[in-house]
Design a protein around this motif. Structure first.
Motif, PDB file in Angstrom:
ATOM      1  N   THR A   1      11.871  14.838  -8.413  1.00  0.00           N
ATOM      2  CA  THR A   1      10.421  14.984  -8.269  1.00  0.00           C
ATOM      3  C   THR A   1      10.077  16.140  -7.337  1.00  0.00           C
ATOM      4  OG1 THR A   1      10.478  13.289  -6.534  1.00  0.00           O
ATOM      5  CG2 THR A   1       9.843  12.569  -8.737  1.00  0.00           C
ATOM      6  N   ILE A   2       9.014  16.848  -7.672  1.00  0.00           N
ATOM      7  CA  ILE A   2       8.498  17.904  -6.805  1.00  0.00           C
ATOM      8  C   ILE A   2       7.728  17.242  -5.671  1.00  0.00           C
ATOM      9  CG2 ILE A   2       6.951  19.882  -6.650  1.00  0.00           C
ATOM     10  CD1 ILE A   2       7.486  20.341  -9.652  1.00  0.00           C
ATOM     11  N   VAL A   3       8.093  17.551  -4.437  1.00  0.00           N
ATOM     12  CA  VAL A   3       7.453  16.893  -3.292  1.00  0.00           C
ATOM     13  C   VAL A   3       6.727  17.857  -2.369  1.00  0.00           C
ATOM     14  CG1 VAL A   3       9.016  14.917  -3.305  1.00  0.00           C
ATOM     15  CG2 VAL A   3       9.623  16.961  -1.987  1.00  0.00           C
ATOM     16  N   ARG A   4       6.978  19.154  -2.525  1.00  0.00           N
ATOM     17  CA  ARG A   4       6.259  20.093  -1.652  1.00  0.00           C
ATOM     18  C   ARG A   4       6.145  21.459  -2.322  1.00  0.00           C
ATOM     19  NH1 ARG A   4       7.583  21.840   4.682  1.00  0.00           N
ATOM     20  NH2 ARG A   4       5.721  23.123   4.950  1.00  0.00           N
ATOM     21  N   ILE A   5       4.982  22.045  -2.242  1.00  0.00           N
ATOM     22  CA  ILE A   5       4.727  23.388  -2.752  1.00  0.00           C
ATOM     23  C   ILE A   5       4.005  24.181  -1.674  1.00  0.00           C
ATOM     24  CG2 ILE A   5       3.313  24.735  -4.367  1.00  0.00           C
ATOM     25  CD1 ILE A   5       3.894  22.669  -6.492  1.00  0.00           C
ATOM     26  N   GLU A   6       4.471  25.391  -1.442  1.00  0.00           N
ATOM     27  CA  GLU A   6       3.798  26.307  -0.527  1.00  0.00           C
ATOM     28  C   GLU A   6       3.449  27.567  -1.304  1.00  0.00           C
ATOM     29  OE1 GLU A   6       2.849  25.767   2.544  1.00  0.00           O
ATOM     30  OE2 GLU A   6       3.774  23.780   2.714  1.00  0.00           O
ATOM     31  N   GLY A   7       2.193  28.002  -1.216  1.00  0.00           N
ATOM     32  CA  GLY A   7       1.756  29.183  -1.941  1.00  0.00           C
ATOM     33  C   GLY A   7       1.188  28.813  -3.299  1.00  0.00           C
ATOM     34  N   GLY A   8       0.496  29.739  -3.916  1.00  0.00           N
ATOM     35  CA  GLY A   8      -0.208  29.441  -5.161  1.00  0.00           C
ATOM     36  C   GLY A   8       0.419  30.005  -6.405  1.00  0.00           C
ATOM     37  N   GLN A   9       1.692  30.447  -6.312  1.00  0.00           N
ATOM     38  CA  GLN A   9       2.312  31.086  -7.468  1.00  0.00           C
ATOM     39  C   GLN A   9       3.511  30.297  -7.979  1.00  0.00           C
ATOM     40  OE1 GLN A   9       1.008  33.945  -8.864  1.00  0.00           O
ATOM     41  NE2 GLN A   9      -0.647  33.657  -7.381  1.00  0.00           N
ATOM     42  N   VAL A  10       3.370  28.975  -8.046  1.00  0.00           N
ATOM     43  CA  VAL A  10       4.438  28.116  -8.563  1.00  0.00           C
ATOM     44  C   VAL A  10       4.051  27.615  -9.951  1.00  0.00           C
ATOM     45  CG1 VAL A  10       5.751  25.989  -8.209  1.00  0.00           C
ATOM     46  CG2 VAL A  10       5.135  27.412  -6.246  1.00  0.00           C
ATOM     47  N   THR A  11       4.956  27.771 -10.914  1.00  0.00           N
ATOM     48  CA  THR A  11       4.662  27.362 -12.284  1.00  0.00           C
ATOM     49  C   THR A  11       5.747  26.445 -12.836  1.00  0.00           C
ATOM     50  OG1 THR A  11       5.806  29.276 -13.266  1.00  0.00           O
ATOM     51  CG2 THR A  11       3.445  29.520 -12.767  1.00  0.00           C
ATOM     52  N   ARG A  12       5.336  25.602 -13.776  1.00  0.00           N
ATOM     53  CA  ARG A  12       6.279  24.807 -14.561  1.00  0.00           C
ATOM     54  C   ARG A  12       5.998  25.108 -16.026  1.00  0.00           C
ATOM     55  NH1 ARG A  12       6.530  18.553 -13.576  1.00  0.00           N
ATOM     56  NH2 ARG A  12       4.346  18.704 -14.179  1.00  0.00           N
ATOM     57  N   ASN A  13       6.975  25.683 -16.700  1.00  0.00           N
ATOM     58  CA  ASN A  13       6.819  26.091 -18.102  1.00  0.00           C
ATOM     59  C   ASN A  13       5.585  26.968 -18.296  1.00  0.00           C
ATOM     60  OD1 ASN A  13       9.069  24.420 -18.624  1.00  0.00           O
ATOM     61  ND2 ASN A  13       7.718  22.647 -18.859  1.00  0.00           N
ATOM     62  N   GLY A  14       5.347  27.855 -17.309  1.00  0.00           N
ATOM     63  CA  GLY A  14       4.252  28.813 -17.408  1.00  0.00           C
ATOM     64  C   GLY A  14       2.910  28.324 -16.911  1.00  0.00           C
ATOM     65  N   GLU A  15       2.794  27.031 -16.552  1.00  0.00           N
ATOM     66  CA  GLU A  15       1.531  26.492 -16.071  1.00  0.00           C
ATOM     67  C   GLU A  15       1.572  26.337 -14.550  1.00  0.00           C
ATOM     68  OE1 GLU A  15       0.606  22.888 -18.051  1.00  0.00           O
ATOM     69  OE2 GLU A  15       0.574  23.778 -20.057  1.00  0.00           O
ATOM     70  N   TYR A  16       0.509  26.780 -13.892  1.00  0.00           N
ATOM     71  CA  TYR A  16       0.466  26.751 -12.435  1.00  0.00           C
ATOM     72  C   TYR A  16       0.379  25.318 -11.915  1.00  0.00           C
ATOM     73  CZ  TYR A  16      -0.028  31.805 -12.193  1.00  0.00           C
ATOM     74  OH  TYR A  16       0.202  33.147 -12.285  1.00  0.00           O
TER      75      TYR A  16
END
Length: 335
Positions: free
Chosen positions: A81-96
């Motif tokens: 599971t994804i538990v932390r994201i920093e910044g606004g440029q993270v994608t999964r299969n092209g979707e932010y």
């Protein structure tokens, strides 16, 4: 006479007893099957990279089969599971993807491609016990329950990096398992903290704790703690003199999973936070160690290692300094 014939060249077979409707259906299914086999065969890409002739025991050719297009994208992996994201440029299969909180994690699906852009990083709770983290401008594809392909950038893995703080004092919980596929081979940990970076020209494997086996064909290179392995098309280099490339590790703690530290001892929190920074806690006096063991932190909630170290010096009677790879802790002196 040509002996190679397709199924449709034998009318005495399934067509003999079929009605026109059944025969049409049979031919339709056969055509779809042929198209799928042909498409899959054309999508599998095999890349070869020649190693230098002077590299002993590694063979002349490295092979990597890219299976991205053959992975079903429907199998849920609830232990990742994804538990932390920093910044606004993270994608999964092209979707932010937006920010994630540990209380509301995002489940990863087999076949997902996770990517980070500039100034963005990501932390994944892996198999419930490990911590997989991506540096900025990186991408992985999940190709198995315990396997990811590093498409570019940097990936860090700690097999015990997502655990209860009570485990830091010898009572270690289960370790997670992960293998990282790269253009030059497969990195497989043996209970460790390690970092892999990859681009079109080079793969680096750095080990902070434990051991990593890097498998090339049927050969395995053993990368021990504090060592670095570098592989290019022309050379293989293993450095074993201390923690090389310290700069390469700096981003890892910045995307560490936040952990609830309420009611945990200062000793537990210090041990966890120091380990995330690649440091070992050393107490300068027995009294400082005893205080850390008995003092409990309250009202802090979920924090990351850098916040923990900052807060401990502010709200407890302990102070510390970093010397080399040690976090030296002692009691504050009375003015």
């Amino acid at each position: 006479m040509n002996s190679k014939q397709s199924v449709s060249d034998h009318p005495a077979g399934p067509e003999r007893s079929m009605s026109a409707a059944k025969l049409a259906a049979f031919r339709f299914v056969e055509d779809v099957w042929k198209q799928e086999v042909s498409a899959r065969a054309s999508r599998v890409r095999i890349r070869f990279a020649a190693m230098a002739a002077s590299v002993v025991g590694l063979g002349a050719v490295l092979t990597l089969v890219s299976t991205n297009d053959l992975i079903p994208r429907s199998t849920s992996l609830p232990s990742h599971t994804i538990v932390r994201i920093e910044g606004g440029q993270v994608t999964r299969n092209g979707e932010y993807l937006g920010p994630h909180d540990p209380a509301d994690p995002s489940v990863i699906v087999l076949g997902d491609r996770i990517a980070t852009g500039a100034d963005s990083r990501l932390a994944i709770k892996w198999q419930g016990f490990g911590s997989l983290r991506l540096d900025q401008n990186s991408a992985i594809t999940v190709i198995g329950d315990s396997v990811v392909r590093l498409d570019k950038g940097g990936a860090y893995f700690d097999s015990k990096g997502h655990r209860d703080l009570s485990a830091v004092d010898g009572n270690v919980l289960r370790s997670a398992v992960l293998r990282i596929e790269t253009p030059y081979g497969m990195a497989e940990h043996l209970g460790t903290q390690f970092l892999v970076t990859a681009n079109a020209d080079q793969v680096n494997v750095l080990v902070r704790e434990g051991v990593v086996n890097f498998n090339i064909e049927d050969e395995a290179l053993r990368v021990a703690s504090n060592a670095k392995l570098s592989i290019t098309k022309a050379d293989v280099l293993l450095e074993e003199q201390g923690l090389v490339d310290q700069q390469a590790w700096k981003w890892v703690a910045s995307i560490s999973p936040r952990i609830a530290v309420d009611a945990h001892s200062t000793y537990e929190v210090l041990t966890w936070a120091a380990r995330e920074q690649g440091l070992t806690v050393r107490y300068r006096q027995p009294e400082a160690r005893l205080f850390a063991k008995t003092d409990r932190l309250m009202g802090l909630g979920a924090i990351d290692p850098q916040q923990a170290l900052s807060m401990i010096s502010q709200i407890t009677d302990l102070q510390y300094e970093v010397s080399g790879y040690n976090l030296l802790v002692d009691l504050k002196t009375t003015p």
